[in-house]
Write an enzyme that holds these catalytic residues in place. Structure first.
Site, short mmCIF file in Angstrom:
data_model
loop_
_atom_site.label_atom_id
_atom_site.label_comp_id
_atom_site.label_asym_id
_atom_site.label_seq_id
_atom_site.Cartn_x
_atom_site.Cartn_y
_atom_site.Cartn_z
N SER B 44 0.80 -1.22 0.00
CA SER B 44 0.00 0.00 0.00
C SER B 44 0.84 1.27 0.00
O SER B 44 0.30 2.35 -0.19
CB SER B 44 -0.93 0.00 1.22
OG SER B 44 -0.17 0.02 2.39
N HIS B 83 1.65 3.83 6.89
CA HIS B 83 0.99 4.76 5.97
C HIS B 83 1.43 6.20 6.22
O HIS B 83 2.09 6.49 7.22
CB HIS B 83 -0.53 4.65 6.11
CG HIS B 83 -1.10 3.47 5.37
ND1 HIS B 83 -2.41 3.11 5.45
CD2 HIS B 83 -0.52 2.56 4.52
CE1 HIS B 83 -2.63 2.04 4.70
NE2 HIS B 83 -1.49 1.70 4.14
N ASP B 110 -7.66 6.02 5.40
CA ASP B 110 -7.69 4.81 6.22
C ASP B 110 -8.88 4.69 7.17
O ASP B 110 -8.92 3.76 7.98
CB ASP B 110 -6.41 4.73 7.08
CG ASP B 110 -5.20 4.43 6.23
OD1 ASP B 110 -5.39 4.12 5.04
OD2 ASP B 110 -4.09 4.50 6.74
#
Lengths: 171, 168
Positions: B44, B83, B110
């Protein structure tokens, strides 16, 4: 010794000579003492216990709950590791045998070393009176060609060194 | 004599494990996080990080900035997620900070990942650390071991073999 060794490897030669020392000194009425080894084991295992405690605390309570304890344990581990290193390098050095004479009560200790690719076994014998003897043994005098240690020859040689040490005047 | 020899051998084995573990614990204390080194598990954050990259974390900063790459764990799941901080809100002197994150390679932010229908992360509570450095691909072994049921045995066999062959 029952097993032949590679006489061209000085580390193997030195190791098998070191291992035969307790027997030979035993025949010369010396009883091995384990003071240094025991001390080393105690320091070593306390290091292992500190690490294990830290591991169990972390698993049981999680990192964030036990930070002060972990800080103490890690510094403790660090200090003990330095003590262990110091002990090995400066206290134990290369001592391979310590013993007490069962008749006279005289204490001796033996440090041995070798230089890579040189056919000598450096042998430092010292006793509790502060006398010490530094000799080199040519390894072909105690090993035969196929690599068997001639225990009797080594015994004779050690016996001579002990007598020399005894006869030596105080320095 | 024999007992002492065995104890010395066992001690050497103990040292292998204890030094590795105490190094990790020391690193955790210095970086103030429970896992100072993590392995990237998903794609990701591509192209910044690939699966298997090793990340080094630091958690002594008081607040995160927008654009920082952080690692967080959501309640109830033990999987660390790497992230980027997309948005942040904080109290006057940074006692509290709320973060919104998004994966560079993900289409959306998210919020759907957070636990208990929360719409933010708590910097003090949820963040494991901020990424300060990385080493590419080195962690792929751990992914391989955890995702392949035979890999564990292969690795153990390899260790056993090397200890047999290694001798002294």
């Amino acid at each position: 010794m029952s097993k032949p060794i590679n006489v061209y490897s000085i580390s193997e030669v030195a190791l098998s000579l070191d291992e035969s020392l307790p027997d030979i000194f035993g025949r010369l009425d010396y009883k091995q003492t384990f003071r240094l080894i025991d001390q080393k084991l105690i320091i070593g295992y306390s290091i292992a216990i500190v690490a294990a405690t830290s591991f169990i605390l972390d698993k049981k309570f999680g990192h964030n709950e036990v930070i002060p304890y972990q800080t103490a344990l890690v510094s403790f581990y660090f200090i003990l590791s330095i003590i262990f290193w110091y002990f090995k390098k400066y206290v134990e050095k290369s001592t391979v045998y310590e013993g007490t004479n069962t008749k006279t009560g005289e204490k001796i200790s033996v440090k041995t070393s070798y230089v890579e690719a040189e056919p000598f076994y450096n042998f430092v014998l010292s006793n509790s009176k502060g006398k010490s003897l530094n000799v080199k043994l040519e390894i072909n005098k105690v090993f035969n060609e196929p690599g068997f240690l001639q225990t009797n020859l080594f015994y004779e040689w050690i016996n001579t060194q002990l007598q020399t040490l005894d006869a030596k005047k105080n320095e | 004599m024999n007992l002492r020899l065995e104890l010395t051998k066992l001690l050497n084995l103990c040292f292998v494990f204890s030094s590795a573990y105490m190094f990790w614990q020391g690193l955790s204390l210095v970086a103030n996080t429970h896992s100072p080194i993590v392995v990237v598990l998903s794609g990701s954050m591509e192209p910044a990080f690939q699966r298997g990259d090793i990340l080094f974390l630091w958690n002594r900063n008081q607040a995160s900035n927008v654009g920082d790459i952080v690692v967080y764990e959501v309640d109830g799941k033990q999987i660390p997620i790497v992230h980027r901080v997309l948005r942040e809100h904080h109290s006057a002197n940074f006692e509290k900070q709320y973060l919104l994150t998004k994966g560079d390679n993900n289409a959306a932010n998210d919020i759907s990942l957070y636990a208990n229908k929360k719409i933010y992360l708590n910097k003090q509570k949820d963040i494991v650390g901020t990424v300060k450095g990385y080493f590419p691909q080195l962690g792929y072994v751990t992914i391989w071991v955890s995702e392949n049921k035979y890999a564990k045995f292969a690795l153990l066999g390899l260790l056993a073999l090397s200890s047999l062959v290694g001798g002294e």
